[in-house]
Design an enzyme around this catalytic site. Structure first.
Site, PDB file in Angstrom:
ATOM      1  N   SER A  68       0.800  -1.238   0.000  1.00 54.07           N
ATOM      2  CA  SER A  68       0.000   0.000   0.000  1.00 54.07           C
ATOM      3  C   SER A  68       0.828   1.281   0.000  1.00 54.07           C
ATOM      4  O   SER A  68       0.259   2.362  -0.168  1.00 54.07           O
ATOM      5  CB  SER A  68      -0.941   0.011   1.199  1.00 54.07           C
ATOM      6  OG  SER A  68      -1.979  -0.905   0.983  1.00 54.07           O
ATOM      7  N   LYS A  71       0.439   3.471  -2.909  1.00 55.12           N
ATOM      8  CA  LYS A  71      -0.750   4.331  -3.044  1.00 55.12           C
ATOM      9  C   LYS A  71      -0.409   5.814  -2.929  1.00 55.12           C
ATOM     10  O   LYS A  71      -1.150   6.664  -3.425  1.00 55.12           O
ATOM     11  CB  LYS A  71      -1.798   3.924  -2.010  1.00 55.12           C
ATOM     12  CG  LYS A  71      -2.304   2.488  -2.225  1.00 55.12           C
ATOM     13  CD  LYS A  71      -3.169   1.987  -1.080  1.00 55.12           C
ATOM     14  CE  LYS A  71      -3.601   0.540  -1.318  1.00 55.12           C
ATOM     15  NZ  LYS A  71      -4.357  -0.015  -0.181  1.00 55.12           N
ATOM     16  N   TYR A 195      -3.779  -2.472 -10.241  1.00 56.53           N
ATOM     17  CA  TYR A 195      -3.663  -2.289  -8.787  1.00 56.53           C
ATOM     18  C   TYR A 195      -2.784  -3.383  -8.154  1.00 56.53           C
ATOM     19  O   TYR A 195      -1.846  -3.090  -7.408  1.00 56.53           O
ATOM     20  CB  TYR A 195      -5.068  -2.285  -8.166  1.00 56.53           C
ATOM     21  CG  TYR A 195      -5.070  -2.329  -6.662  1.00 56.53           C
ATOM     22  CD1 TYR A 195      -4.839  -1.180  -5.908  1.00 56.53           C
ATOM     23  CD2 TYR A 195      -5.275  -3.530  -5.974  1.00 56.53           C
ATOM     24  CE1 TYR A 195      -4.819  -1.222  -4.525  1.00 56.53           C
ATOM     25  CE2 TYR A 195      -5.268  -3.579  -4.589  1.00 56.53           C
ATOM     26  CZ  TYR A 195      -5.042  -2.425  -3.867  1.00 56.53           C
ATOM     27  OH  TYR A 195      -5.015  -2.475  -2.491  1.00 56.53           O
ATOM     28  N   TYR A 247      -4.698   3.554   8.111  1.00 57.85           N
ATOM     29  CA  TYR A 247      -6.056   2.998   8.267  1.00 57.85           C
ATOM     30  C   TYR A 247      -6.617   3.307   9.651  1.00 57.85           C
ATOM     31  O   TYR A 247      -6.500   4.430  10.119  1.00 57.85           O
ATOM     32  CB  TYR A 247      -6.055   1.475   7.979  1.00 57.85           C
ATOM     33  CG  TYR A 247      -5.212   1.140   6.796  1.00 57.85           C
ATOM     34  CD1 TYR A 247      -5.619   1.562   5.532  1.00 57.85           C
ATOM     35  CD2 TYR A 247      -4.008   0.480   6.913  1.00 57.85           C
ATOM     36  CE1 TYR A 247      -4.834   1.299   4.422  1.00 57.85           C
ATOM     37  CE2 TYR A 247      -3.227   0.214   5.805  1.00 57.85           C
ATOM     38  CZ  TYR A 247      -3.643   0.631   4.577  1.00 57.85           C
ATOM     39  OH  TYR A 247      -2.875   0.385   3.500  1.00 57.85           O
ATOM     40  N   VAL A 265       1.227  -3.791   3.802  1.00 56.69           N
ATOM     41  CA  VAL A 265       1.201  -5.099   4.481  1.00 56.69           C
ATOM     42  C   VAL A 265       2.454  -5.934   4.232  1.00 56.69           C
ATOM     43  O   VAL A 265       2.605  -7.004   4.815  1.00 56.69           O
ATOM     44  CB  VAL A 265      -0.044  -5.952   4.147  1.00 56.69           C
ATOM     45  CG1 VAL A 265      -1.281  -5.409   4.806  1.00 56.69           C
ATOM     46  CG2 VAL A 265      -0.226  -6.122   2.660  1.00 56.69           C
TER      47      VAL A 265
END
Ligand code: GLN
Length: 313
Positions: A68, A71, A195, A247, A265
């Site tokens: 991530s 991103k 993605y 998050y 992760v």
């Protein structure tokens, strides 16, 4: 040696040594089977200060799956491409929910809360894909990463991408759900393919810290270096990282570390001390929110010792 922070190198080495000895390491992610192969004992830390000095400790040169953290870079690219129109497809508020949550998406009619939860990142990727073939879009993302990191050797780990493609049922659900609300413009499987592949980019802590420099220097790769984005955009990306980068652990990260940061992760975290340093840390064991357990502790220790929290020493 860093003029501004003369002890930087020894602080980084000390922290790497301390972290290596800790027994509490969190749990390595297994829901993407290929990630389960990571060595739970690995630990790397790299800090690049405002003058470009590099301080490295532990496994700082070992590539890992950035997941991530990619991103941050897809958000930057998408904003460069379509500017504020991006915010029609994704919000910019903290979610308070797990990274792969689907509940919020139903309540909010398919518009994801922010660009860093999975649904939001898939919506961002979809905008990068528009007008391109998936392969071209992926090439654009990878080249952007190589450019900001100043390193053409950065590649995608195809085994990780294939592993997630086989098992990413929640992401497939999220994408289809958004498609049903007309939030995605492209076929869901095309968007997901891009993605999964950008999440599978492999980088070392050194490469990642290099890639984060433009967020330290108001959009420039170095104090007087070339410009990647406008200062205003860099400031706003940092704001989203602070509020949403971890998050449902974002509040805890701000409380303990006090820097904009983005986790993945794979166990990596990119943290930005605006005007001071780009920091990358990696330890594959995760906490219950899917953020690197020792990575967060290492950053907390570093910001405390150097007085780098944006909220004060
Ligand atoms: N590729 C991962 C996923 O979509 C990224 C999640 C993460 O790093 N938090 O599940």
């Amino acid at each position: 040696m860093s003029d501004a922070f003369p002890h930087l190198e020894s602080v980084v080495k000390e922290i790497a040594d301390e972290m290596r000895q800790r027994p509490d390491r969190g749990e390595v992610a297994t829901y993407i089977p290929e990630l389960a192969r990571a060595d739970a004992k690995a630990f790397g830390l790299v800090v690049i200060d405002a003058d470009g000095n590099v301080a490295a400790g532990g496994d700082s040169e070992v590539p890992f799956s950035i997941q991530s953290i990619s991103k941050v870079f897809t958000l930057t690219l998408a904003l460069g491409k379509i500017g504020d129109r991006l915010w029609r497809h994704v919000g910019r508020e903290p979610s308070g929910s797990p990274f792969n949550s689907i509940v919020q998406l139903e309540n909010e009619r398919g518009i994801p809360r922010n660009p860093f939860i999975n649904a939001g990142a898939i919506a961002v990727t979809d905008q990068i894909l528009s007008g391109h073939q998936p392969r071209e879009a992926l090439g654009e993302i990878l080249r952007f990463m190589q450019f900001v990191a100043d390193d053409p050797s950065i590649t995608i780990d195809e085994a990780v991408a294939a592993s997630e493609q086989r098992t990413g049922f929640r992401n497939i659900a999220l994408a289809n759900y958004m498609k049903a609300f007309c939030v995605l413009d492209n076929p869901a499987d095309y968007t997901l393919g891009v993605y999964f592949h950008h999440c599978a980019i492999a980088m070392s802590c050194r490469q990642l810290a290099m890639a984060g420099r433009f967020l330290v220097h108001q959009g420039r790769v170095a104090k007087n270096g070339s410009s990647v984005v406008q200062a205003e955009r860099a400031r706003r990306i940092n704001a989203i990282m602070l509020m949403c980068g971890h998050y449902d652990g974002s509040g805890e990260f701000a409380y303990r570390v006090g820097l904009p940061g983005k986790s993945g992760v794979g166990g990596g975290i990119l943290a930005i001390a605006p005007g001071k340093a780009s920091i990358a840390v990696w330890s594959p064991g995760l906490d219950h929110s899917g953020n690197s357990h020792l990575g967060r502790i290492a950053l907390e220790t570093l910001t405390k010792r150097l007085g780098w929290s944006i909220f004060g020493a």
